[in-house]
Write a protein that holds these residues in place. Structure first.
Motif, mmCIF file in Angstrom:
data_model
loop_
_atom_site.group_PDB
_atom_site.id
_atom_site.type_symbol
_atom_site.label_atom_id
_atom_site.label_comp_id
_atom_site.label_asym_id
_atom_site.label_seq_id
_atom_site.Cartn_x
_atom_site.Cartn_y
_atom_site.Cartn_z
ATOM 1 N N MET A 1 46.032 42.493 40.964
ATOM 2 C CA MET A 1 44.763 43.118 41.239
ATOM 3 C C MET A 1 43.924 42.266 42.205
ATOM 4 S SD MET A 1 43.498 44.997 37.783
ATOM 5 C CE MET A 1 44.254 44.059 36.498
ATOM 6 N N GLU A 2 44.052 40.973 42.081
ATOM 7 C CA GLU A 2 43.294 40.087 42.965
ATOM 8 C C GLU A 2 43.651 40.361 44.431
ATOM 9 O OE1 GLU A 2 43.041 35.347 43.915
ATOM 10 O OE2 GLU A 2 43.513 35.969 41.885
ATOM 11 N N LYS A 3 44.920 40.594 44.684
ATOM 12 C CA LYS A 3 45.384 40.888 46.042
ATOM 13 C C LYS A 3 44.708 42.153 46.582
ATOM 14 C CE LYS A 3 49.559 41.986 48.594
ATOM 15 N NZ LYS A 3 50.987 42.273 48.512
ATOM 16 N N THR A 4 44.581 43.161 45.743
ATOM 17 C CA THR A 4 43.945 44.415 46.145
ATOM 18 C C THR A 4 42.474 44.195 46.479
ATOM 19 O OG1 THR A 4 45.483 45.651 44.750
ATOM 20 C CG2 THR A 4 43.496 46.799 45.439
ATOM 21 N N ILE A 5 41.781 43.419 45.677
ATOM 22 C CA ILE A 5 40.362 43.124 45.930
ATOM 23 C C ILE A 5 40.211 42.374 47.253
ATOM 24 C CG2 ILE A 5 38.348 41.829 45.120
ATOM 25 C CD1 ILE A 5 38.875 44.362 43.503
ATOM 26 N N ILE A 6 41.074 41.420 47.501
ATOM 27 C CA ILE A 6 41.018 40.666 48.753
ATOM 28 C C ILE A 6 41.255 41.585 49.940
ATOM 29 C CG2 ILE A 6 42.193 38.873 50.105
ATOM 30 C CD1 ILE A 6 42.553 37.372 47.387
ATOM 31 N N GLU A 7 42.202 42.512 49.815
ATOM 32 C CA GLU A 7 42.463 43.463 50.897
ATOM 33 C C GLU A 7 41.253 44.353 51.168
ATOM 34 O OE1 GLU A 7 45.037 43.618 53.048
ATOM 35 O OE2 GLU A 7 45.670 41.769 52.067
ATOM 36 N N LEU A 8 40.578 44.805 50.121
ATOM 37 C CA LEU A 8 39.366 45.604 50.303
ATOM 38 C C LEU A 8 38.291 44.814 51.050
ATOM 39 C CD1 LEU A 8 39.097 47.375 46.831
ATOM 40 C CD2 LEU A 8 39.636 48.447 49.025
ATOM 41 N N LEU A 9 38.132 43.570 50.696
ATOM 42 C CA LEU A 9 37.138 42.726 51.366
ATOM 43 C C LEU A 9 37.502 42.516 52.835
ATOM 44 C CD1 LEU A 9 36.513 40.110 48.536
ATOM 45 C CD2 LEU A 9 34.969 41.942 49.282
ATOM 46 N N LYS A 10 38.787 42.355 53.129
ATOM 47 C CA LYS A 10 39.238 42.204 54.516
ATOM 48 C C LYS A 10 38.981 43.467 55.335
ATOM 49 C CE LYS A 10 42.908 38.796 53.823
ATOM 50 N NZ LYS A 10 44.375 38.586 53.887
ATOM 51 N N LEU A 11 38.963 44.622 54.659
ATOM 52 C CA LEU A 11 38.699 45.899 55.333
ATOM 53 C C LEU A 11 37.201 46.177 55.466
ATOM 54 C CD1 LEU A 11 41.431 48.093 53.594
ATOM 55 C CD2 LEU A 11 41.414 47.299 55.977
ATOM 56 N N ASN A 12 36.372 45.201 55.128
ATOM 57 C CA ASN A 12 34.909 45.289 55.221
ATOM 58 C C ASN A 12 34.268 46.194 54.180
ATOM 59 O OD1 ASN A 12 34.619 43.436 57.333
ATOM 60 N ND2 ASN A 12 35.149 45.010 58.833
ATOM 61 N N PHE A 13 34.885 46.326 53.021
ATOM 62 C CA PHE A 13 34.263 47.030 51.908
ATOM 63 C C PHE A 13 33.251 46.096 51.260
ATOM 64 C CE2 PHE A 13 37.773 49.807 52.422
ATOM 65 C CZ PHE A 13 37.412 51.007 51.849
ATOM 66 N N ASP A 14 32.092 46.631 50.934
ATOM 67 C CA ASP A 14 31.100 45.891 50.170
ATOM 68 C C ASP A 14 31.241 46.363 48.727
ATOM 69 O OD1 ASP A 14 28.944 44.737 48.940
ATOM 70 O OD2 ASP A 14 27.478 45.418 50.402
ATOM 71 N N LEU A 15 31.859 45.569 47.898
ATOM 72 C CA LEU A 15 32.157 45.990 46.529
ATOM 73 C C LEU A 15 30.903 46.218 45.706
ATOM 74 C CD1 LEU A 15 35.325 43.833 45.831
ATOM 75 C CD2 LEU A 15 35.157 46.127 46.808
ATOM 76 N N ASP A 16 29.766 45.689 46.146
ATOM 77 C CA ASP A 16 28.499 45.952 45.456
ATOM 78 C C ASP A 16 28.024 47.390 45.666
ATOM 79 O OD1 ASP A 16 28.263 43.419 44.345
ATOM 80 O OD2 ASP A 16 27.231 42.623 46.111
ATOM 81 N N ASP A 17 28.648 48.124 46.592
ATOM 82 C CA ASP A 17 28.307 49.534 46.810
ATOM 83 C C ASP A 17 28.832 50.433 45.692
ATOM 84 O OD1 ASP A 17 27.025 49.024 49.196
ATOM 85 O OD2 ASP A 17 28.728 49.581 50.454
ATOM 86 N N PHE A 18 29.655 49.892 44.830
ATOM 87 C CA PHE A 18 30.340 50.709 43.828
ATOM 88 C C PHE A 18 30.077 50.188 42.419
ATOM 89 C CE2 PHE A 18 32.690 50.566 47.805
ATOM 90 C CZ PHE A 18 32.644 51.902 48.153
ATOM 91 N N TYR A 19 29.881 51.118 41.481
ATOM 92 C CA TYR A 19 29.672 50.715 40.094
ATOM 93 C C TYR A 19 30.961 50.713 39.302
ATOM 94 C CZ TYR A 19 29.308 55.800 39.364
ATOM 95 O OH TYR A 19 29.529 57.150 39.371
ATOM 96 N N ASN A 20 32.033 51.261 39.882
ATOM 97 C CA ASN A 20 33.324 51.272 39.202
ATOM 98 C C ASN A 20 34.426 51.123 40.238
ATOM 99 O OD1 ASN A 20 35.161 51.510 37.081
ATOM 100 N ND2 ASN A 20 35.351 53.711 37.368
ATOM 101 N N ILE A 21 35.343 50.212 39.980
ATOM 102 C CA ILE A 21 36.519 50.022 40.824
ATOM 103 C C ILE A 21 37.721 50.104 39.902
ATOM 104 C CG2 ILE A 21 37.764 48.446 42.337
ATOM 105 C CD1 ILE A 21 34.994 47.195 42.993
ATOM 106 N N THR A 22 38.590 51.070 40.161
ATOM 107 C CA THR A 22 39.755 51.280 39.309
ATOM 108 C C THR A 22 41.016 51.005 40.116
ATOM 109 O OG1 THR A 22 38.559 52.999 38.107
ATOM 110 C CG2 THR A 22 40.944 52.929 37.818
ATOM 111 N N ILE A 23 41.866 50.139 39.562
ATOM 112 C CA ILE A 23 43.147 49.812 40.176
ATOM 113 C C ILE A 23 44.213 50.064 39.118
ATOM 114 C CG2 ILE A 23 44.524 47.987 41.245
ATOM 115 C CD1 ILE A 23 41.793 46.596 41.879
#
Length: 73
Positions: A1-23
Motif C-alpha cells: 500500500m505504501e507504494k501506491t501512496i507514493i505513486e499517487l504523490l508522484k502524480l501530484n495528488f493532494d491526499l488531503d483533498d480526500f476523506y477516504n482512500i481505499t486500496i
C-alpha cells in the motif's frame, strides 16, 4: 500500500483533498478509490491531471483513469 501512496504523490495528488482512500491489495491490486467533497478547485486540479468527471447517483461526481477512481460528493 505504501507504494501506491507514493505513486499517487508522484502524480501530484493532494491526499488531503480526500476523506477516504481505499486500496484493495488482495483483490484488485492496483485499484484505488479516492472519496472527497467537491469544490471548483478540486475539479480543476484533477481535470488538469486528465480525469473527466461525470454525474453519478445522488449528485456524485465520478472520474476514473488508470485504475484510479475519484468520487466527489
Amino acid at each position: 500500500m505504501e507504494k501506491t501512496i507514493i505513486e499517487l504523490l508522484k502524480l501530484n495528488f493532494d491526499l488531503d483533498d480526500f476523506y477516504n482512500i481505499t486500496i484493495y491489495p488482495n483483490y484488485h491490486a492496483e485499484e484505488v478509490i479516492l472519496q472527497g467533497k467537491p469544490s471548483p478547485e478540486k475539479l480543476l486540479k484533477y481535470t488538469k491531471l486528465g480525469f473527466a468527471f461525470t454525474n453519478g447517483d445522488n449528485d456524485r461526481l465520478i472520474a476514473t483513469k488508470n485504475k484510479i477512481r475519484i468520487t466527489l460528493y
